[in-house]
Design an enzyme around this catalytic site. Structure first.
Site, short mmCIF file in Angstrom:
data_model
loop_
_atom_site.label_atom_id
_atom_site.label_comp_id
_atom_site.label_asym_id
_atom_site.label_seq_id
_atom_site.Cartn_x
_atom_site.Cartn_y
_atom_site.Cartn_z
N ARG A 6 11.97 -5.34 4.78
CA ARG A 6 11.67 -3.92 4.51
C ARG A 6 12.66 -3.00 5.24
O ARG A 6 12.97 -3.20 6.41
CB ARG A 6 10.25 -3.59 4.95
CG ARG A 6 9.99 -2.08 4.96
CD ARG A 6 8.54 -1.72 5.00
NE ARG A 6 7.87 -2.18 6.19
CZ ARG A 6 6.56 -2.05 6.38
NH1 ARG A 6 5.81 -1.53 5.42
NH2 ARG A 6 6.01 -2.48 7.49
N ARG A 65 11.48 -1.45 10.96
CA ARG A 65 10.42 -1.11 11.90
C ARG A 65 10.32 -2.14 13.01
O ARG A 65 10.40 -3.34 12.77
CB ARG A 65 9.08 -1.00 11.16
CG ARG A 65 8.82 0.38 10.63
CD ARG A 65 7.65 0.47 9.70
NE ARG A 65 6.41 -0.16 10.14
CZ ARG A 65 5.29 -0.14 9.45
NH1 ARG A 65 5.25 0.48 8.28
NH2 ARG A 65 4.21 -0.75 9.89
N ARG A 95 -9.52 1.50 8.59
CA ARG A 95 -9.18 0.11 8.88
C ARG A 95 -10.30 -0.60 9.62
O ARG A 95 -10.16 -1.77 9.95
CB ARG A 95 -7.95 0.08 9.78
CG ARG A 95 -6.66 -0.31 9.10
CD ARG A 95 -5.59 -0.09 10.15
NE ARG A 95 -4.43 -0.86 9.95
CZ ARG A 95 -3.32 -0.41 9.38
NH1 ARG A 95 -3.28 0.80 8.86
NH2 ARG A 95 -2.26 -1.17 9.32
N ARG A 124 -0.30 -8.90 13.28
CA ARG A 124 -0.90 -7.82 12.48
C ARG A 124 -1.78 -8.38 11.37
O ARG A 124 -2.83 -7.83 11.05
CB ARG A 124 0.21 -6.93 11.89
CG ARG A 124 0.77 -5.93 12.91
CD ARG A 124 2.10 -5.35 12.46
NE ARG A 124 2.04 -4.65 11.20
CZ ARG A 124 3.10 -4.43 10.41
NH1 ARG A 124 4.30 -4.86 10.79
NH2 ARG A 124 2.96 -3.78 9.29
N LYS A 157 0.83 -1.21 0.00
CA LYS A 157 0.00 0.00 0.00
C LYS A 157 0.87 1.26 0.00
O LYS A 157 0.64 2.17 -0.79
CB LYS A 157 -0.92 0.03 1.24
CG LYS A 157 -1.85 -1.16 1.34
CD LYS A 157 -2.75 -1.10 2.56
CE LYS A 157 -2.01 -1.09 3.90
NZ LYS A 157 -1.26 -2.33 4.19
P1 AP5 Z 1 4.89 -1.55 1.81
O1 AP5 Z 1 4.51 -0.77 0.60
O2 AP5 Z 1 5.62 -0.86 2.90
O3 AP5 Z 1 3.60 -2.34 2.38
P2 AP5 Z 1 2.34 -1.80 3.16
O4 AP5 Z 1 1.14 -2.49 2.59
O5 AP5 Z 1 2.30 -0.31 3.17
O6 AP5 Z 1 2.66 -2.41 4.58
P3 AP5 Z 1 2.62 -1.78 6.05
O7 AP5 Z 1 3.26 -2.80 6.94
O8 AP5 Z 1 3.20 -0.39 6.09
O9 AP5 Z 1 1.10 -1.73 6.31
P4 AP5 Z 1 0.43 -1.73 7.61
O10 AP5 Z 1 -0.93 -1.39 7.13
O11 AP5 Z 1 0.53 -2.91 8.47
O12 AP5 Z 1 1.24 -0.63 8.47
P5 AP5 Z 1 0.91 0.88 8.85
O13 AP5 Z 1 2.17 1.63 8.85
O14 AP5 Z 1 -0.26 1.38 8.09
O15 AP5 Z 1 5.73 -2.82 1.29
C1 AP5 Z 1 6.29 -3.74 2.21
C2 AP5 Z 1 7.66 -4.22 1.69
O16 AP5 Z 1 7.47 -4.97 0.50
C3 AP5 Z 1 8.62 -3.08 1.33
O17 AP5 Z 1 9.92 -3.47 1.66
C4 AP5 Z 1 8.47 -2.94 -0.21
O18 AP5 Z 1 9.67 -2.47 -0.82
C5 AP5 Z 1 8.16 -4.37 -0.62
N1 AP5 Z 1 7.21 -4.47 -1.73
C6 AP5 Z 1 6.10 -3.72 -1.93
N2 AP5 Z 1 5.44 -4.12 -3.05
C7 AP5 Z 1 6.17 -5.17 -3.54
C8 AP5 Z 1 6.00 -6.02 -4.68
N3 AP5 Z 1 4.96 -5.87 -5.51
N4 AP5 Z 1 6.93 -7.00 -4.88
C9 AP5 Z 1 7.98 -7.14 -4.02
N5 AP5 Z 1 8.19 -6.36 -2.94
C10 AP5 Z 1 7.29 -5.37 -2.69
O19 AP5 Z 1 0.38 0.69 10.36
C11 AP5 Z 1 1.26 0.36 11.40
C12 AP5 Z 1 0.49 0.31 12.71
O20 AP5 Z 1 -0.08 1.61 12.98
C13 AP5 Z 1 -0.72 -0.65 12.74
O21 AP5 Z 1 -0.33 -1.98 13.07
C14 AP5 Z 1 -1.58 0.00 13.83
O22 AP5 Z 1 -1.08 -0.28 15.10
C15 AP5 Z 1 -1.39 1.48 13.56
N6 AP5 Z 1 -2.37 2.02 12.62
C16 AP5 Z 1 -2.12 2.55 11.39
N7 AP5 Z 1 -3.26 2.94 10.82
C17 AP5 Z 1 -4.26 2.66 11.69
C18 AP5 Z 1 -5.68 2.81 11.64
N8 AP5 Z 1 -6.29 3.33 10.58
N9 AP5 Z 1 -6.39 2.42 12.71
C19 AP5 Z 1 -5.79 1.91 13.82
N10 AP5 Z 1 -4.46 1.71 13.91
C20 AP5 Z 1 -3.70 2.09 12.85
#
Ligand code: AP5
Length: 215
Positions: free
Chosen positions: A129, A162, A90, A173, A15
């Protein structure tokens, strides 16, 4: 008419990676709830102190705190023409709150790309990552390596792993995503805005699917 795009998918689906591509292509702000929480934790704000424990454990931050944070972000003028939302909403309560916020701009959620990939792929991606400290640019040791190990290609800042990307936290997660976030698939399907994207493809191919869905 403003354009609001919500990227939906499990942790590691890509994402954040794709949100940056869309934001640049469409000239819209990239709003990542995870990045805003991490910024608050780094700056030791009251919100950061409250959110830290949930994020560390791989739990969702409570809806009221999260919705208030996004409402605050939407009060900035750069959101009036649209935004790429990454990680918010979410839960159905967050989705309802977003709908009300966007009505205030005369807007609505126009498209929800749902990016999916198998669990073993998600775990491998998160384990490798590397994220930049300055602006959250994302790399992967194998799939998207930086030109200089440990340094961001874009702003030269330090890359770090991270705290919530540890294997056991990632597994939790994914479980939290399955129980609390997957109801949004039907939520947006029923509103006719969900587009399924195969996230188990190289980064450029996923971007091509997204850009062609936008046409
Ligand atoms: P990346 O693009 O970073 O993946 P992502 O889907 O963004 O993954 P996240 O782990 O950031 O999502 P998340 O939703 O768990 O975390 P968030 O920060 O929102 O890609 C991942 C890796 O793969 C990278 O190394 C990239 O280079 C590689 N990659 C990407 N695409 C690829 C492909 N096609 N092929 C190969 N490699 C690829 O949330 C973190 C925490 O914050 C949550 O756990 C929660 O505690 C809190 N939080 C955030 N938002 C909320 C909310 N709305 N409500 C409540 N709590 C929240």
């Amino acid at each position: 008419m403003p354009t609001y795009i919500v990227l939906l998918g499990p942790p590691g689906a890509g994402k954040g990676t794709q949100a940056k591509v869309l934001a640049e292509k469409l000239g819209l702000p990239h709003i990542s709830s995870g990045d805003i929480f991490r910024e608050n934790i780094k700056n030791n704000t009251e919100l950061g102190k409250k959110a830290q424990v949930y994020i560390h454990d791989g739990e969702l931050v409570p809806d009221d705190l999260t919705i208030e944070m996004i409402r605050d972000r939407f009060s900035r003028p750069d959101c009036v023409n649209g935004a790429i939302l990454d990680g918010f909403p979410r839960t159905p309560a967050q989705a309802d709150a977003l709908c009300k916020m966007l009505k205030g701009f005369g807007g609505k959620v126009n498209m929800v790309p749902f990016i999916s990939a198998p669990d073993n792929v998600l775990i491998e991606r998160l384990a490798g990552r590397w994220t930049c400290r300055a602006a959250g640019h994302v790399f992967h040791g194998i799939f998207n390596p930086p030109q200089t190990p440990g340094k961001c290609d874009i702003d030269g800042s330090e890359l770090y792993q991270r705290d919530d990307d540890k294997a056991e936290t990632v597994t939790h997660r994914i479980q939290v995503y399955l129980t609390q976030t997957t109801p949004l698939i039907d939520y947006y399907k029923n509103r006719g805005v969900l587009v399924e994207i195969n996230g188990f493809a190289p980064i450029e191919q996923v971007s091509m699917q997204l850009l062609s869905a936008l046409k």
